[in-house]
Structure formats: C-alpha cells, structure tokens
Write a protein that holds these residues in place. Structure first.
Motif, mmCIF file in Angstrom:
data_model
loop_
_atom_site.group_PDB
_atom_site.id
_atom_site.type_symbol
_atom_site.label_atom_id
_atom_site.label_comp_id
_atom_site.label_asym_id
_atom_site.label_seq_id
_atom_site.Cartn_x
_atom_site.Cartn_y
_atom_site.Cartn_z
ATOM 1 N N SER A 195 96.566 76.189 29.389
ATOM 2 C CA SER A 195 95.662 76.946 30.251
ATOM 3 C C SER A 195 94.581 77.684 29.467
ATOM 4 O O SER A 195 93.533 78.012 30.008
ATOM 5 N N SER A 196 94.838 77.979 28.173
ATOM 6 C CA SER A 196 93.844 78.705 27.377
ATOM 7 C C SER A 196 92.566 77.885 27.185
ATOM 8 O O SER A 196 91.502 78.450 26.994
ATOM 9 N N LEU A 210 93.224 67.975 17.643
ATOM 10 C CA LEU A 210 94.422 68.647 18.133
ATOM 11 C C LEU A 210 95.690 68.082 17.518
ATOM 12 O O LEU A 210 96.794 68.374 17.964
ATOM 13 N N VAL A 211 95.583 67.271 16.483
ATOM 14 C CA VAL A 211 96.735 66.629 15.894
ATOM 15 C C VAL A 211 97.721 67.679 15.381
ATOM 16 O O VAL A 211 97.350 68.739 14.887
ATOM 17 N N GLY A 212 99.022 67.400 15.581
ATOM 18 C CA GLY A 212 100.055 68.286 15.067
ATOM 19 C C GLY A 212 100.394 69.441 15.964
ATOM 20 O O GLY A 212 101.036 70.403 15.504
ATOM 21 N N VAL A 220 95.080 68.810 28.775
ATOM 22 C CA VAL A 220 93.908 69.459 28.170
ATOM 23 C C VAL A 220 92.636 68.903 28.786
ATOM 24 O O VAL A 220 91.704 69.639 29.125
ATOM 25 N N VAL A 221 92.576 67.595 28.953
ATOM 26 C CA VAL A 221 91.387 66.967 29.519
ATOM 27 C C VAL A 221 91.197 67.395 30.980
ATOM 28 O O VAL A 221 90.066 67.620 31.434
ATOM 29 N N ASN A 222 92.302 67.571 31.688
ATOM 30 C CA ASN A 222 92.207 67.908 33.107
ATOM 31 C C ASN A 222 91.744 69.342 33.334
ATOM 32 O O ASN A 222 91.048 69.619 34.317
ATOM 33 N N VAL A 223 92.128 70.285 32.446
ATOM 34 C CA VAL A 223 91.838 71.700 32.717
ATOM 35 C C VAL A 223 90.588 72.200 31.997
ATOM 36 O O VAL A 223 90.063 73.269 32.345
ATOM 37 N N SER A 224 90.103 71.482 30.989
ATOM 38 C CA SER A 224 88.973 71.994 30.193
ATOM 39 C C SER A 224 87.722 71.193 30.496
ATOM 40 O O SER A 224 87.765 70.134 31.104
ATOM 41 N N ASN A 230 84.890 63.341 23.055
ATOM 42 C CA ASN A 230 84.804 64.159 21.852
ATOM 43 C C ASN A 230 86.172 64.495 21.271
ATOM 44 O O ASN A 230 86.263 65.062 20.191
ATOM 45 N N LEU A 231 87.204 64.167 21.975
ATOM 46 C CA LEU A 231 88.551 64.486 21.507
ATOM 47 C C LEU A 231 89.015 63.484 20.446
ATOM 48 O O LEU A 231 88.699 62.301 20.512
#
Length: 921
Positions: A195-196, A210-212, A220-224, A230-231
């Motif tokens: 959510s952050s 975001l590895v690790g 993440v893709v759905n909420v941001s 770019n990911l």
C-alpha cells in the motif's frame, strides 16, 4: 596518468610526518587528527584545493575517504572544494552526518555513501538538500529503516540507490518526495507493504528495481502509478508458466511501448512454446541467471508481434548445454544481438541461428563448445562481431566462416585450435579485429592471413610462436595497427641478427605488445629489432628477463609515446648510453623493477616531453639532479622501494621533493636505507653545507708538502740546517750568559784548520805566549777543549770565554765546515753584540775571485781589516807587532770585576785594529 584537477591518492596519506616540518610555503602543514577510538577528517582539510574536480582517496589506513574507518565528518571538512563533482565515502563507519558537511560542494554531481552505518534518512537529506546540482546518490548497504525526512530531496536528483537496507515501504513525507527520481533501486530490503506504493507518485520513473523483496509485483502494479514497462522483474520468483503468461497479459495493457523485459534470477527452468506470446512487442528480453537448459529456436516462444520487434536476446549464466538446428520458418528480422555467454554449451549444430538472418553480434564465449558445425554460422551475412573465445574448439574448417562476409571482429582466443586449415580467413575481407587463439601458425607462411586485406588488430597472445618472420605479416602489412604477441616463446640469445627485422614492413603499426615471453623472456633485444615501426606509439616489453638491449634498438621509434619495460630485471643493470636518443615524443616510461643502478644524461637526456616516469623497485641510491632538470615536462614520478640514501648526494633531491611541481607517489614514505629510521624528504642536511674538504686540505696539504720537501732539503741543505741549529744554540747560550758576570779565561781563541796546525804550534803559540811582553794565553782545540762535551759546546764556550778569536785563514780553512762555523759564531758577537772579537790572519794570498764563493768570509772581510803572514823574515817581526797590538787593544786598562782583570778598554780595540790594518796594507 596525473592530470590537473583530479587527485587520486591510494594509501598515501598515512605517512609518518615529523612535527614542525615546513612545507614549500614556509608554513607547517596541519597534522592529521587521529584517535585511538575513531577517525575524523579535520575541518578545512582540503581548503587549499579549490580547483579539484574529483577526489578519490581509497584504501588509506587512517585518512582516506573510502575503504577506511571514518565515523564522522566535521562541518568544515570540505571547505574550498567548490569544484568537486564526485565524492566517494563508501566503505566507512559513518553513522551520522553534520547538516553543513556537504554545504561547500555546490557543484557536486555524485555522492557515494554505500557500506556505512547511516540509520536516519532524515539526517542524510538534511546534509545535502541544499546541493543544487546533485544527480546521483548511493545509500546502499546502510541501516536505513525509514524514508521519513523533514527536508525534500534536491530537485536535480534523478538516481537514488537504496538497496540492501531495512526499508519496509515507501513511507516518505508527502506523495511527491520522489517525483523527480527516474532511477530507483529498492532491491534487497524488507518491503512487504504494497500500500505504501499507492501513496507515492512514481509516474516519472524509468527504472524501478524490487529484486530481493517479499512483495507481490502484480499488486504493486495494481496500486501504484508506476508504469509497468519501467519495472525490473528480476528476482521476484516468477518461475511458473502461469506467472509468465499473467505478466505478459499485464504488460499488454500498457499504453506505452515495452522496451525491455528483465526476468533475471527468477529460477526459470524451462520456457514453453508461446510462453511470451501475450507480451507486448519487446525490444530486449533478458533471461539471464536462471536455470534454463534449452531455448529451442527462440521464435517458438514469441508471438508474431513480438518477433517483429525483438532486437536483443540475452540468456547468460544458465545451464544451456547445446544449440540445436532450426528449420526454415518465420524469422526474427529485427534481432541484432544474441548472447549465450556463461553457459555449458558443448555443441552448436548446423543452421543453429537460422531464425536470425540479420544478426549483427553473436556471443558464444565462455562456454564449453568443443564442436562447431561447419554450417552453424551459415546464413549470417550481416554478422559483424563473433565471440568464440574461452571454449574448447580444436578445429576450424575452411568453410566455417564462409558467409561472414561483413564480419569485422572475430575472437577465437583461449581455445585449443591446433590447425588452421588453409583459406579459413579468405572470405573475411572486412575483418578488422582477429584473435585466432592458441593455434600455432607457421611463422613463415603468409597464407595464414591471406584475404584479410582490412585487418587492423591481430591478437596472437598465448600462442607458441618462437620466432617472428617479416614474411608472415606480408598480407596485412599495409593495414595492421595493433599487434599482440604477449605470452609467446620468443627468445634471443645473441646480438647477431638471425634475419631481417621482423617488423620491417609494418609502417602503420601503432601498438605492439611483446610482454611476458615464456619461459625465459626475450633475453636479448637484437640491433635494429624494431626497424620499420615508424608509426609505433605504444610498446610493451614488461615481464621479460632482459639481459641486454642493443643501443640502436629503438632508433626508428621516433613517434613512440608509451614504453613499458617493467619487471624486466635479470641482470641487465643500467641501460646502454643513447638507447632513448630518438624518443623525443615519449610521454610515459615505465622502468619499474628494471635493475637500474644509476640515472645518466646519456640515457634520459633527450626525453624532454616525458610526463610519467616510473622507477620503483630499482637499485637507485641517488637520483641524478642533471637528469631531473632536463626532464622539463615531468609531472608524475614513482621512486617507491628504491634504496635511496640520506647522504649529501641526495640533498638536492630533498629540496626538489619539497618544491617541485611533479606529483611524486608516496613522497613521504621514502625512508633512508642508511641504518637510521629517517626519511629522504626530511633528513638533516646541515653537515652537507660545511666545506669539510677545504678543512681537510688545509690540514693535510702542508704536511704532505713538508714530507715531499724533507728529502730534498736534507740532500741539499743538510749542513746549512745543521749550521743554523748550532747558531741558534749559540744564541740561546749567549742570552743565558748575559745576565751573569763573565770572566774571560783566554786572550784569544785560535780557529784554524788541521792543515795549518804546524804553523800555529811553531809560530803563533811561541810568539804570543812566550815570545815577548805582554804574554797572551791562547785557547787551542787539542789543548783546552773539555773532554766529553759536544764539539759545538766546546767551540761556543771557548769563543765566549776568549776576548778575541784569531782565524788562521788559508784555502784549507775556507773548505772546512767546522772552521766556517767557528768564524760565523765569532762574527755573531761582532755584528750582534758590537764586540770586536774577530782577528783575521791570512797565511797566503787568496784572490778576490776565490773568496766570492765563500760568502761568509767575504762578508767578514767587508766589515773587518785583517793581517797577512809575510814570507820574508824581516817583515815577520812587524807582523807579530801588529798582531800583538790588535790583541792588546782591549787590555790596556785594568778593571776589576768579580776577580777579573781587564787590560784595556773595549772601545779602544777597534781603532787599534784599524791602525794595524793600515800598516799591513
């Protein structure tokens, strides 16, 4: 190479510097602050470096900025570094930063703070929020747990690395605190709060890692608002077929074109047909660091849309064991780059790359390829770069490279190719770079390079070449520019050339590597060995055991700029005079560990453009001041581990080190090799300014001169010196007698030669002692000398105990040294005491010319009148009368003085004697 504005000091600030040592400006440099519990940089440590643009002070034990144990930075540490653009502070123990630490660095672009103990992102942001130009900030490997901060990040910041911390989410203050960041690395944290990402604006990101993290990338893709393309999807455990399909569907919803899809480190074991068919058109697909064993023909896992756009495929660090043949079918017309490096590929079958007919670069290096089908590369007419190095290839067939007509770079190094079939490179007319590998081409066979009319770079390193023939390079003599012969077996044992110079036709060659010849090194560099290399700029001869170099070996290298002869010491000693006489354009010279003992003008005098000189690990005890003065362009000097002595020969070196504009590596670590623990830059030079030589000369020259003159003086002036000695003794004795009352025992002392003794005894004695009145008492040698005394003492005592001295002069008398001494002693009383005691009596006529040789007698005659013994009997009575008158002149008056009776006045003696002289004449 040292350049103005860039300071690179590696382990050079930990020198032992004595207190109070003066610098070049006459001021004591500030001593670096150190503590037993922590290390700090003192305020204004770099205040005098206003033009510095880059500061790299790595691996210092105490004062360096990176790879040290710094725990704090003072507020004024970086005052004066207004032009600094790069600052490295990684690998320290910084746990907090002062708010004003980085304030002076208004032009700072990049700051490296990784591998420290920083725990508060707010404190970090407080220290650099006012930097208007900072673009990149690296905070990886710290102890950050939150991104909360009262200060916003600089608007110029575009790259932020926060990997390997303890972040749990993007909890910064405000949704726009990352609005200007385009490259964000959050890998290897503890982020689980999806959510952050919804509370932060990420729409400007071009790359997000975001590895690790323990996070669901789909959430993440759905909420941001981070665009999915770019990911970076590496390391997110997307290893199932269904996950790959869902990912492609999610990416397909993007309205922007997909440039790259990175699926590294996802533990993918296989890629099924049409696995990426739902993906949008891709330009790059990266499947590296997975566990793939096969990729088939690549086109089978992509849809038609993707196949038309894909330009690069990277499948490195997997478990691929082979590349199979591909049948004819749809091709990837845009595919330009394929890399299968770091796999386990054993074989490459024929037509293995039929799916990419327009392939431009192919990397198959660092595998285990032992079998390369002769048709494996057929159809790749557009290929320009082929990497086959570091494999197990043994055979390269004549038609292996048949279709590679546009190939420009071919690397076959580190294989086991034992035979190159004739004509193998014939079709490679556009090849410019060739590294054939560990084959052994016949040295004199020019057909090996036949057809390579555009070859510019030839790498023959690691082969078994023992001799170089100029014929071998004939096909490429007009194009070859770079030649690498490192690690071969070239060796010479004689100065006598065994043929024409090997490089005589390579007039365009500008880079030649001959270093590390095995197993014995080059040994000897014959005369004119480099003849013909008129364009050569770089020559590497290091790691060779060179015994001697011909003085004319480098005569043709007038354009040479860099020469490396490091680690070539094998008894070579000093270089022959004039070896560098034509290297007037040389800029860099590396002679480290070359066995040099001295620096001479005959070797280094012409290197006026030299900027970089490395002389470390040589046997230099002194440095020639004339050489350093001639090297007017020198800017970098390395004298490490040379046994420099702290003697007067190196006084100039101390002054030069402290005042020169040359950057001397480890200058304050050069210790003296003279038994004392002192340093070359600070040893006591006072004794060198005392003219000890002058003092020694003043002391030794007189002694040496006297030692040289003594034999001569002894031979030529023995009697004269002896005589002077006796005169001195007489003078001393006379001085002693002056204070005492004297009583003359005799009226006259008779000085005569033994040849005239008969006349004295028969004539003189009877007539003066008994022949008339008054009677005189005479002093004679044989009768009145005291036995046991030195003769000279008897003579002196007799003269001084007599009122007169009668000198019976004849030719024999004149030749006698003793008689000459007696008359001289008597003369002393005449000239010094004004006592008329001398009565000369000539027994024979002696002409003036004979007396001229006897300067003492002549001197007496010029001062005194004399009487002559006449042969006639009638005249003899007059002679005795005159003699008696002369002796009686001082005895006419009686005077009692201590029992002594005087017969006349002393003042009357001279007139009487003069009257007698007139009568005689």
């Amino acid at each position: 190479m040292w350049e103005p504005g860039v300071l690179q000091v590696h382990a050079a600030l930990s020198w032992p510097r004595p207190p109070g040592r003066r610098g070049t400006a006459g001021q004591t440099p500030p001593a670096p602050h150190a503590s037993t519990t922590h290390h700090r940089l003192a305020p204004r440590a770099f205040a005098r470096l206003p033009a510095l643009a880059e500061l790299s002070l790595t691996h210092n034990g105490l004062l360096n900025l990176s790879c040290n144990a710094l725990q704090g930075l003072s507020a004024g540490t970086f005052l004066g570094l207004r032009n600094l653009s790069l600052l490295l502070l990684h690998n320290n123990r910084l746990h907090t930063l002062h708010p004003d630490t980085f304030a002076p660095l208004q032009n700072l672009l990049e700051l490296e703070l990784q591998f420290n103990d920083l725990g508060s992102f707010g404190d970090v942001a407080e220290s650099f929020w006012m930097l208007p130009k900072m673009e990149r900030l690296n905070l990886c490997n710290n102890n950050l747990t939150s991104l909360r901060s009262e200060r916003s990040l600089p608007a110029s910041l575009t790259e932020l690395s926060l990997c390997n911390n303890s972040l749990s989410g993007l909890d910064g203050d405000g949704p726009r605190f990352l609005q200007n960041v385009k490259w964000l690395d959050l890998s290897y944290n503890n982020i689980s709060d999806v959510s952050s990402f919804a509370r932060v604006e990420l729409r400007n990101l071009t790359n997000l890692k975001l590895v690790g993290n323990n996070i669901d990338v789909f959430q993440v893709v759905n909420v941001s608002d981070a665009w999915t393309h770019n990911l970076d999807y590496s390391g997110l455990r997307l290893n199932r077929y269904s996950q790959l399909v869902d990912l492609c569907r999610l990416l397909g919803k993007s309205m922007r074109p997909m440039r790259s899809l990175s699926l590294r480190s996802n533990n993918i074991r296989n890629v099924s047909h049409n696995a990426f068919s739902a993906c949008p058109p891709l330009l790059l697909l990266d499947l590296s660091r997975n566990r793939l064993k096969s990729v088939g023909c690549v086109r089978e896992m992509l849809n038609a849309s993707t196949q038309g756009q894909l330009k690069a495929l990277v499948v490195e660090h997997n478990l691929l064991n082979g590349l199979r043949s591909c049948s004819q079918g749809q091709v990837l017309t845009q595919l330009r780059f394929v890399s299968f490096r770091f796999n386990r590929i054993l074989s490459v079958r024929g037509w293995a790359f039929r799916y990419a007919p327009n392939l431009d670069r192919l990397h198959l290096n660092i595998n285990s390829v032992a079998y390369l089908d002769r048709r494996a590369l057929w159809g790749l007419q557009a290929l320009t770069e082929l990497r086959l190095d570091n494999n197990l290839l043994t055979d390269i067939y004549e038609d292996t490279f048949r279709d590679l007509v546009n190939l420009r770079t071919l690397n076959l190094r580190n294989n086991h190719v034992s035979v190159l079939f004739p004509g193998v490179f014939t079709k490679l007319g556009n090849l410019s770079i060739l590294g054939p590998g560990r084959e052994q081409p016949p040295p004199a066979d020019q057909h090996v390079l036949q057809g390579l009319q555009n070859l510019s770079n030839l790498y023959l390193d690691g082969t078994v070449i023992e001799r170089i023939s100029h014929v071998f390079f004939t096909p490429v003599q007009n194009t070859l520019q770079v030649l690498d012969l490192m690690g071969n077996r070239i060796h010479y044992i004689s100065m006598k050339p065994d043929g024409p110079p090997p490089f005589m036709n390579l007039h365009k060659l500008y880079d030649l590597k001959l270093l590390a010849q095995q197993p014995y090194g080059l040994g000897i560099i014959p005369p004119r060995f480099f003849k013909g290399l008129t364009s050569l700029r770089d020559l590497y001869l290091s790691e060779n055991k060179i015994l001697s170099v011909a003085p004319d070996a480098f005569d043709d290298l007038g354009q040479l700029r860099r020469l490396n002869m490091a680690d070539s010491s094998n008894g070579m000693g000093d270089l022959p005079p004039g070896i560098f006489k034509n290297l007037r354009n040389l800029v860099s010279l590396d002679l480290e560990n070359a066995g040099l003992r001295t620096l001479t003008l005959k070797v280094f005098g012409n290197l006026t453009k030299l900027r970089n000189l490395q002389l470390g690990k040589n046997e230099l005890q002194t440095a020639n001041s004339s050489v350093m003065e001639r090297l007017v362009g020198l800017r970098y000097l390395d004298l490490r581990k040379c046994p420099l002595t702290c003697t007067c020969d190196n006084v100039w070196l101390q002054e030069w080190l402290n005042n020169s504009q040359v950057h001397v590596v480890y200058m304050y670590n050069y210790s003296c090799h003279s038994g004392e623990r002192s340093f070359v830059y600070s040893f006591d030079t006072n004794v060198c300014y005392e003219d000890v030589g002058l003092y020694l000369f003043a002391c030794t020259f007189p002694a040496l001169l006297l030692q040289m003159l003594l034999p001569f003086l002894y031979h030529r002036t023995y009697w004269q010196l002896k005589y002077r000695f006796y005169v001195l003794r007489a003078w001393l004795g006379d001085r002693w007698r002056r204070g005492k009352a004297e009583s003359c025992r005799f009226d006259a002392f008779v000085s005569y030669n033994s040849c005239d003794e008969r006349w004295v005894l028969e004539q003189l004695v009877p007539n003066l002692e008994a022949g008339g009145s008054p009677a005189f008492r005479l002093c004679l040698h044989h009768r009145d000398f005291q036995p046991g005394k030195y003769i000279i003492d008897n003579i002196v005592e007799s003269i001084h105990n007599s009122r007169h001295t009668i000198c019976v002069i004849s030719r024999s008398y004149l030749r006698s040294e003793w008689c000459s001494m007696e008359i001289q002693l008597a003369s002393y009383r005449l000239f010094d005491e004004l006592k008329d005691v001398l009565v000369p009596v000539f027994l024979e006529e002696i002409p003036e010319r004979e007396l001229s040789a006897y300067y003492r007698m002549r001197k007496v005659m010029l001062k005194k009148t004399y009487v002559t013994w006449p042969p006639e009997t009638q005249a003899q009575q007059l002679f005795w009368a005159k003699l008696r008158m002369a002796l009686a002149a001082g005895t006419t008056e009686e005077e009692e003085d201590g029992g002594r009776t005087t017969h006349g006045s002393e003042k009357d003696s001279k007139p009487v004697l003069e009257s007698v002289g007139k009568i005689a004449s």
